[in-house]
Enzyme design. Structure first.
Site, mmCIF file in Angstrom:
data_model
loop_
_atom_site.group_PDB
_atom_site.id
_atom_site.type_symbol
_atom_site.label_atom_id
_atom_site.label_comp_id
_atom_site.label_asym_id
_atom_site.label_seq_id
_atom_site.Cartn_x
_atom_site.Cartn_y
_atom_site.Cartn_z
ATOM 1 N N CYS A 2 0.822 -1.197 0.000
ATOM 2 C CA CYS A 2 0.000 0.000 0.000
ATOM 3 C C CYS A 2 0.869 1.265 0.000
ATOM 4 C CB CYS A 2 -0.941 0.082 1.198
ATOM 5 S SG CYS A 2 -2.046 -1.296 1.358
ATOM 6 N N ARG A 27 4.176 -0.471 -4.577
ATOM 7 C CA ARG A 27 3.875 -0.938 -3.229
ATOM 8 C C ARG A 27 2.578 -1.739 -3.163
ATOM 9 N NH1 ARG A 27 6.871 1.746 0.501
ATOM 10 N NH2 ARG A 27 5.435 1.142 2.132
ATOM 11 N N TRP A 76 -2.522 -2.933 -1.639
ATOM 12 C CA TRP A 76 -2.145 -4.349 -1.748
ATOM 13 C C TRP A 76 -2.970 -5.037 -0.678
ATOM 14 C CZ3 TRP A 76 0.080 -8.222 1.273
ATOM 15 C CH2 TRP A 76 0.592 -9.330 0.582
ATOM 16 N N ASN A 102 -1.789 2.264 5.542
ATOM 17 C CA ASN A 102 -0.873 1.187 5.174
ATOM 18 C C ASN A 102 -0.472 0.501 6.461
ATOM 19 O OD1 ASN A 102 1.151 -0.468 4.129
ATOM 20 N ND2 ASN A 102 2.703 1.137 4.315
ATOM 21 N N GLY A 103 -0.690 -0.812 6.525
ATOM 22 C CA GLY A 103 -0.343 -1.552 7.745
ATOM 23 C C GLY A 103 -1.465 -2.504 8.095
ATOM 24 N N GLU A 486 18.735 -17.074 -6.546
ATOM 25 C CA GLU A 486 18.281 -15.770 -7.024
ATOM 26 C C GLU A 486 17.759 -15.864 -8.466
ATOM 27 O OE1 GLU A 486 17.381 -13.205 -5.739
ATOM 28 O OE2 GLU A 486 17.492 -11.628 -7.228
ATOM 29 N N LYS A 490 13.947 -14.822 -9.554
ATOM 30 C CA LYS A 490 13.689 -13.809 -10.592
ATOM 31 C C LYS A 490 12.712 -14.357 -11.617
ATOM 32 C CE LYS A 490 14.593 -10.816 -9.412
ATOM 33 N NZ LYS A 490 15.213 -10.604 -8.128
ATOM 34 N N GLU A 493 9.033 -15.031 -10.112
ATOM 35 C CA GLU A 493 8.225 -13.896 -9.665
ATOM 36 C C GLU A 493 7.707 -13.034 -10.812
ATOM 37 O OE1 GLU A 493 10.030 -10.981 -7.020
ATOM 38 O OE2 GLU A 493 11.966 -11.181 -7.997
ATOM 39 N N HIS A 509 18.397 -36.592 -5.006
ATOM 40 C CA HIS A 509 17.761 -37.146 -3.800
ATOM 41 C C HIS A 509 16.253 -36.966 -3.837
ATOM 42 C CE1 HIS A 509 21.575 -38.126 -1.967
ATOM 43 N NE2 HIS A 509 22.025 -36.927 -2.352
ATOM 44 N N LYS A 608 6.379 -4.280 -3.687
ATOM 45 C CA LYS A 608 7.818 -4.043 -3.571
ATOM 46 C C LYS A 608 8.297 -4.155 -2.134
ATOM 47 C CE LYS A 608 11.867 -2.652 -5.084
ATOM 48 N NZ LYS A 608 12.661 -3.670 -5.786
HETATM 49 O O1 M6R Z 1 13.182 -4.586 0.694
HETATM 50 P P1 M6R Z 1 13.801 -5.898 1.024
HETATM 51 O O2 M6R Z 1 15.144 -6.088 0.433
HETATM 52 O O3 M6R Z 1 13.809 -6.179 2.509
HETATM 53 O O4 M6R Z 1 12.834 -6.968 0.369
HETATM 54 C C1 M6R Z 1 13.035 -8.337 0.544
HETATM 55 C C2 M6R Z 1 12.205 -9.123 -0.423
HETATM 56 O O5 M6R Z 1 10.845 -8.831 -0.241
HETATM 57 C C3 M6R Z 1 12.585 -8.844 -1.882
HETATM 58 O O6 M6R Z 1 13.924 -9.104 -2.119
HETATM 59 C C4 M6R Z 1 11.710 -9.692 -2.819
HETATM 60 O O7 M6R Z 1 12.013 -11.034 -2.683
HETATM 61 C C5 M6R Z 1 11.879 -9.225 -4.268
HETATM 62 N N1 M6R Z 1 10.620 -9.261 -4.928
HETATM 63 C C6 M6R Z 1 12.799 -10.050 -5.062
HETATM 64 O O8 M6R Z 1 12.916 -9.604 -6.366
#
Ligand code: M6R
Length: 613
Positions: A2, A27, A76, A102-103, A486, A490, A493, A509, A608
């Site tokens: 949010c 956000r 969100w 937001n929260g 990673e 990527k 997501e 395994h 984000k």
């Molecule tokens: O803002 P932060 O680095 O704490 O966020 C952590 C994760 O939410 C963030 O890295 C998330 O996994 C991303 N979408 C990855 O691309």
């Protein structure tokens, strides 16, 4: 999660709010809404499910909502599905008090029942609606009094923008545990969840602390504690480039941010005015620790979420390998509930791009409560983690807008390499020659990353073959496993293709049973000592029909015999290969997502910065 924007001043509020919300859409983006103080003590509002553009169209870019004070929200969903009725702002029955939030209000069920007994009716499924009714319950003409009374009763986290119909010359910003800033220029005052929302209008911002209230008027702001005592605050001048929050001709923020990686790496190595490499020495002034104090570190606990956690996994390999200091890496969401053993001589490092991730923040607080020092590796200046950590080492990647992180992750790796090298130097665990080589290799990374980025065409062609893929696997050993984690995140997501990362030796395994004819397996092999081992795993996979894409060093030509497709990375130090091998994997994910027509910058269900648990 949010985004909140508010404005009061000489200009029309709605276009400014929409513009700010557009910068915060990362956000949350399942619905949006706006409330503007109108004439005759009325509040005009519009809410719309869907992306912000629906609200923009509905209000003709804000033109149909005249007025110079207002609040807006991009959502969100947490409580209640995305719908018009659940969108913010929320109101009291007479629609004379508007709230954006937001929260999460944790005791909202109790408060809702309490208010219902007093005759209040609820129309949404949100936790936020209790705030509007509670404000109504306490409001007797003094907004500050009503707000602070509500703050005393609610539990949970909140950043709020509040508008009272009968007080159109003021807006209120309120904060507890969710990010919130206010800013000012000569024409008015602003509220925002994050700096990029108002960067175009002002660089003079104030960070609102927990349990503070701000009263904003056209030409001034006043800050108060939860007990209505006025407090004085100093502004912070933000030196981010306003273009950093614009696409600047790139099709997506993600693409732009991938291309900003050489700069992010350079800036993190050599921040302006405070370079971290000075001659042969690594100076991390923010640590503020003597060599003896650094030598006294017996163990490091790295705690983070998502990609920041993956950077931490790489950090473990690099710090343990170079400095021989034991490192434990934890997911922040697990750390705080597993009663971790923190022994004398341990230091905690939390890593976060946003500096607002709720789980990471909670881990930081847990560690501090146990009496341990916390170093934050953080990108957003002045964020909650930056302010609450004992020491902050900033990653100077600049604002990152795309939900999928790229440049902040790359900058986090650099911060960890620097830390590893510094510890290795004081612990005397590398020879002079090795140390010199590390210095030389780390400085080459920006150009090498650039080279890989400029080679994107063949990756795009390759990616286009996989837009129909059902499953993709990423494998590697040691640091290559960390890269695989990673690379896999990527891809999944932003392209919604199921993918998993496995330590290459672990696949047999169990997971190898998922390999079918033509399943794509990306085998990362950058550690010379492990080339042969990974080749054996590739052979096992090919025997079961897998199509193997290898990502390896330019000198590992032998891999061509076993791999179906090879992407080479330039030669670098074995400890730094992550910084290079991740580039083609980022590009691959980007082009698969693009080819599938996904919303690259705003993938479904994500936000984000994850400011809820
Ligand atoms: O803002 P932060 O680095 O704490 O966020 C952590 C994760 O939410 C963030 O890295 C998330 O996994 C991303 N979408 C990855 O691309």
């Amino acid at each position: 999660m949010c985004g909140i924007v508010g404005y009061i001043g000489k200009e029309q509020a709605a276009p400014i709010i929409l513009d700010g919300l557009a910068k915060l859409e990362y956000r949350g983006y399942d619905s949006a809404g706006m409330a503007i103080a109108g004439e005759d003590h009325q509040i005009n509002y519009k809410k719309a499910v869907g992306r912000l553009k629906v609200l923009e169209e509905l209000t003709h870019g804000g033109e149909t909502m005249p007025g110079t004070a207002g609040i807006g929200h991009t959502r969100w969903a947490t409580h209640g599905a995305p719908s018009d009725v659940n969108s913010h702002p929320h109101f009291n029955k007479e629609k004379t008090i508007a709230v954006v939030h937001n929260g999460i209000i944790e005791n909202y069920i109790y408060l809702r029942d309490y208010l219902m007994k007093k005759g209040y009716e609820f129309i949404s499924q949100t936790d936020t609606e209790v705030l509007a009714h509670m404000l109504d319950y306490y409001y007797k003409g003094n907004p500050l009094e009503a707000i602070t009374k509500v703050m005393h009763r609610v539990e949970g986290s909140y950043a709020l923008g509040v508008l009272f119909a009968d007080q159109p010359d003021q807006l209120f910003a309120v904060r507890k545990d969710s990010p919130l800033i206010v800013g000012q220029n000569e024409d008015g005052c602003f509220i925002a969840s994050d700096v990029p929302a108002i960067l175009k209008y002002t660089r003079k911002v104030y960070f609102v602390e927990n349990q503070e209230v701000v009263r904003l008027r056209e030409d001034h702001m006043h800050f108060y504690t939860i007990d209505e005592e006025e407090i004085h605050k100093e502004p912070t001048l933000i030196d981010w480039d306003a273009n950093a929050a614009e696409k600047c001709g790139y099709e997506h923020f993600m693409l732009k941010e991938m291309y900003e990686q050489p700069k992010a790496i350079k800036e993190t190595l050599m921040p302006q005015n405070n370079p971290r490499i000075r001659g042969d020495e690594i100076t991390i002034e923010e640590l503020d620790m003597t060599d003896d104090e650094l030598r006294a570190i017996k163990k490091l606990h790295i705690v983070a979420c998502g990609s920041a956690y993956h950077a931490g996994v790489t950090g473990k390999y690099v710090i343990e390998g170079l400095a021989r200091v034991s490192v434990e890496v934890d997911l922040a969401s697990e750390f705080r509930y597993r009663n971790p053993i923190l022994e004398e001589g341990s230091m905690v490092i939390v890593i976060s791009q946003s500096g607002e991730t709720a789980d990471t923040l909670a881990a930081l607080r847990e560690s501090k409560a146990r009496g341990f020092k916390v170093l934050g590796i953080v990108n957003v200046v002045g964020s909650s983690i930056a302010r609450e950590a004992d020491k902050v080492m900033y990653t100077w990647a600049g604002p990152e807008i795309a939900v999928a992180t790229t440049k902040a992750y790359s900058a986090q790796l650099i911060a960890l390499y620097l830390l590893a090298m510094k510890l290795a130097r004081v612990n005397n665990t590398v020879t002079k020659e090795e140390y010199q080589k590390l210095l030389c290799d780390i400085k080459l990374l920006p150009d090498q990353v650039e080279l890989l980025l400029n080679n994107k065409n063949h990756i795009q062609k390759f990616a286009n073959r996989y837009i129909g893929a059902k499953d993709v696997f990423f494998i590697g050993r040691g640091i290559d496993y960390a890269i695989s984690l990673e690379g896999s995140l990527k891809l999944k997501e932003i392209s919604y293709i199921h993918s998993e990362a496995y330590a290459a030796g672990e696949l047999k395994h169990g997971t190898i049973s998922l390999i079918e004819d033509k399943t794509l397996v990306a085998a990362v092999s950058t550690q010379e000592a492990l080339y042969q081992k990974t080749i054996s795993n590739m052979v096992e996979l090919k025997a079961r029909g897998a199509f193997v894409l290898a990502v390896t060093n330019e000198d590992n030509k032998a891999i061509e015999k076993e791999a179906d497709y090879v992407i080479y990375i330039p030669k670098t130090n074995a400890y730094f290969t992550n910084s290079l091998a991740i580039i083609p994997l980022q590009l691959f994910s980007y082009y698969v997502s693009l080819g599938k027509g996904c919303d690259v910058d705003k993938p479904r269900n994500l936000a984000k910065s994850v400011t809820v648990e």
